[in-house]
Design a protein around this motif. Structure first.
Motif, PDB file in Angstrom:
ATOM      1  N   ILE A 149     -18.448 -75.809 101.458  1.00 11.89           N
ATOM      2  CA  ILE A 149     -17.749 -74.784 101.868  1.00 11.89           C
ATOM      3  C   ILE A 149     -18.283 -73.389 102.053  1.00 11.89           C
ATOM      4  O   ILE A 149     -17.875 -72.454 102.540  1.00 11.89           O
ATOM      5  CB  ILE A 149     -16.625 -74.389 100.858  1.00 11.89           C
ATOM      6  CG1 ILE A 149     -17.014 -73.927  99.554  1.00 11.89           C
ATOM      7  CG2 ILE A 149     -15.661 -75.684 100.717  1.00 11.89           C
ATOM      8  CD1 ILE A 149     -16.068 -73.388  98.760  1.00 11.89           C
ATOM      9  N   LEU A 183     -18.164 -68.293 103.521  1.00  9.69           N
ATOM     10  CA  LEU A 183     -17.683 -69.427 103.486  1.00  9.69           C
ATOM     11  C   LEU A 183     -17.346 -69.975 104.843  1.00  9.69           C
ATOM     12  O   LEU A 183     -16.998 -69.194 105.793  1.00  9.69           O
ATOM     13  CB  LEU A 183     -16.304 -69.214 102.887  1.00  9.69           C
ATOM     14  CG  LEU A 183     -16.516 -68.698 101.365  1.00  9.69           C
ATOM     15  CD1 LEU A 183     -15.233 -68.504 100.652  1.00  9.69           C
ATOM     16  CD2 LEU A 183     -17.418 -69.589 100.336  1.00  9.69           C
ATOM     17  N   ASP A 215     -12.782 -72.667 107.855  1.00  8.47           N
ATOM     18  CA  ASP A 215     -11.615 -73.401 107.426  1.00  8.47           C
ATOM     19  C   ASP A 215     -11.346 -73.469 106.013  1.00  8.47           C
ATOM     20  O   ASP A 215      -9.913 -73.526 105.708  1.00  8.47           O
ATOM     21  CB  ASP A 215     -11.776 -75.143 107.891  1.00  8.47           C
ATOM     22  CG  ASP A 215     -13.014 -75.536 107.025  1.00  8.47           C
ATOM     23  OD1 ASP A 215     -13.730 -74.814 106.833  1.00  8.47           O
ATOM     24  OD2 ASP A 215     -12.822 -76.991 106.899  1.00  8.47           O
ATOM     25  N   VAL A 216     -11.962 -72.723 104.932  1.00  7.95           N
ATOM     26  CA  VAL A 216     -11.689 -72.464 103.729  1.00  7.95           C
ATOM     27  C   VAL A 216     -10.536 -71.324 103.816  1.00  7.95           C
ATOM     28  O   VAL A 216      -9.882 -71.399 102.696  1.00  7.95           O
ATOM     29  CB  VAL A 216     -12.697 -72.204 102.949  1.00  7.95           C
ATOM     30  CG1 VAL A 216     -12.447 -71.504 101.429  1.00  7.95           C
ATOM     31  CG2 VAL A 216     -13.895 -73.165 102.875  1.00  7.95           C
ATOM     32  N   ALA A 217     -10.862 -70.436 104.539  1.00  5.59           N
ATOM     33  CA  ALA A 217      -9.734 -69.348 104.685  1.00  5.59           C
ATOM     34  C   ALA A 217      -8.514 -69.268 105.729  1.00  5.59           C
ATOM     35  O   ALA A 217      -8.483 -68.307 106.281  1.00  5.59           O
ATOM     36  CB  ALA A 217     -10.574 -67.847 104.531  1.00  5.59           C
ATOM     37  N   ASP A 250     -13.523 -73.747  91.995  1.00  2.00           N
ATOM     38  CA  ASP A 250     -12.739 -74.289  93.017  1.00  2.00           C
ATOM     39  C   ASP A 250     -12.567 -72.797  94.062  1.00  2.00           C
ATOM     40  O   ASP A 250     -11.502 -72.630  94.104  1.00  2.00           O
ATOM     41  CB  ASP A 250     -11.454 -74.887  92.616  1.00  2.00           C
ATOM     42  CG  ASP A 250     -10.866 -75.678  93.787  1.00  2.00           C
ATOM     43  OD1 ASP A 250     -11.247 -75.457  94.989  1.00  2.00           O
ATOM     44  OD2 ASP A 250      -9.763 -76.394  93.708  1.00  2.00           O
ATOM     45  N   GLN A 295     -12.256 -72.556  97.026  1.00  2.00           N
ATOM     46  CA  GLN A 295     -11.263 -72.871  98.332  1.00  2.00           C
ATOM     47  C   GLN A 295      -9.956 -72.575  97.817  1.00  2.00           C
ATOM     48  O   GLN A 295      -9.074 -72.042  98.221  1.00  2.00           O
ATOM     49  CB  GLN A 295     -11.280 -74.395  98.622  1.00  2.00           C
ATOM     50  CG  GLN A 295     -10.732 -74.724  99.996  1.00  2.00           C
ATOM     51  CD  GLN A 295     -11.185 -75.823 100.534  1.00  2.00           C
ATOM     52  OE1 GLN A 295     -12.233 -76.391 100.236  1.00  2.00           O
ATOM     53  NE2 GLN A 295     -10.376 -75.942 101.885  1.00  2.00           N
ATOM     54  N   LYS A 296      -9.723 -73.005  96.715  1.00  2.00           N
ATOM     55  CA  LYS A 296      -8.314 -72.601  95.905  1.00  2.00           C
ATOM     56  C   LYS A 296      -8.066 -71.359  95.684  1.00  2.00           C
ATOM     57  O   LYS A 296      -6.999 -70.514  95.874  1.00  2.00           O
ATOM     58  CB  LYS A 296      -8.032 -73.579  94.583  1.00  2.00           C
ATOM     59  CG  LYS A 296      -6.799 -73.334  94.048  1.00  2.00           C
ATOM     60  CD  LYS A 296      -6.312 -74.292  93.188  1.00  2.00           C
ATOM     61  CE  LYS A 296      -4.888 -74.239  92.441  1.00  2.00           C
ATOM     62  NZ  LYS A 296      -3.784 -73.438  93.130  1.00  2.00           N
ATOM     63  N   SER A 347      -7.546 -69.560  99.012  1.00  2.00           N
ATOM     64  CA  SER A 347      -6.168 -70.000  99.475  1.00  2.00           C
ATOM     65  C   SER A 347      -5.064 -69.396  98.989  1.00  2.00           C
ATOM     66  O   SER A 347      -3.775 -68.960  99.474  1.00  2.00           O
ATOM     67  CB  SER A 347      -6.189 -71.415  99.622  1.00  2.00           C
ATOM     68  OG  SER A 347      -5.964 -71.875  98.369  1.00  2.00           O
TER      69      SER A 347
END
Length: 159
Positions: free
Chosen positions: A23, A79, A82-84, A144, A146-147, A150
């Protein structure tokens, strides 16, 4: 042969953290950040990174960690878009150490016995090196990210 995974090890204060290498798009030196009016506290501002406006998140503030002044080696981990949700996002960390390859036996998953708000963002604890008693010398908190990123969309309207 044991499976292994590569992570980027970084530092916030005295603690070591890790994020999934896939990521992370790039790591750049700290640069001036333009603050945005009425931005949430965790949003440090924006930078112009090679012609792309990139949102910069203060990971320390977002995770509720205390400020530590006078940090020399601060970096921005940019990052993958696509992570955000397609946005350009970078996170401020105090220092980036290295990319490490972690074997399954070095990873201890977090169970839900710990407060659920913490375990939402912590994938696992990585144990590195052994001292003379066979105990891990360094514990690395595998976030995590990415979490974390998001979930920011859900909190944008809170003061």
């Amino acid at each position: 042969m044991a499976a292994s995974v590569d992570v980027v090890e970084f530092q916030l204060g005295a603690e070591h953290y890790a994020l999934d290498i896939q990521i992370a798009r790039e790591i750049v030196e700290m640069m001036p950040i333009t603050p945005l009016p009425r931005a949430p506290r965790y949003l440090a501002g924006i930078i112009n990174l090679r012609g792309e406006i990139t949102n910069i998140i203060d990971l320390r503030g977002l995770l509720g960690l205390p400020e530590s002044g006078g940090i020399e080696n601060r970096k921005i981990v940019v990052l993958m878009p696509d992570v955000a949700g397609g946005s350009n996002v970078g996170i401020i960390v105090d220092d980036v150490h290295s990319v490490i390859s972690v074997r399954d036996e070095q990873i201890e998953r977090i169970n839900d016995g710990i407060t659920s708000s913490i375990s939402d963002y912590v994938k696992a604890i990585i144990k590195i090196g052994n001292d003379s008693n066979g105990k891990a010398k360094t514990l690395i908190i595998w976030l995590d990210v990415q979490k974390v990123v998001s979930d920011l969309g859900h909190y944008q309207n809170t003061p």
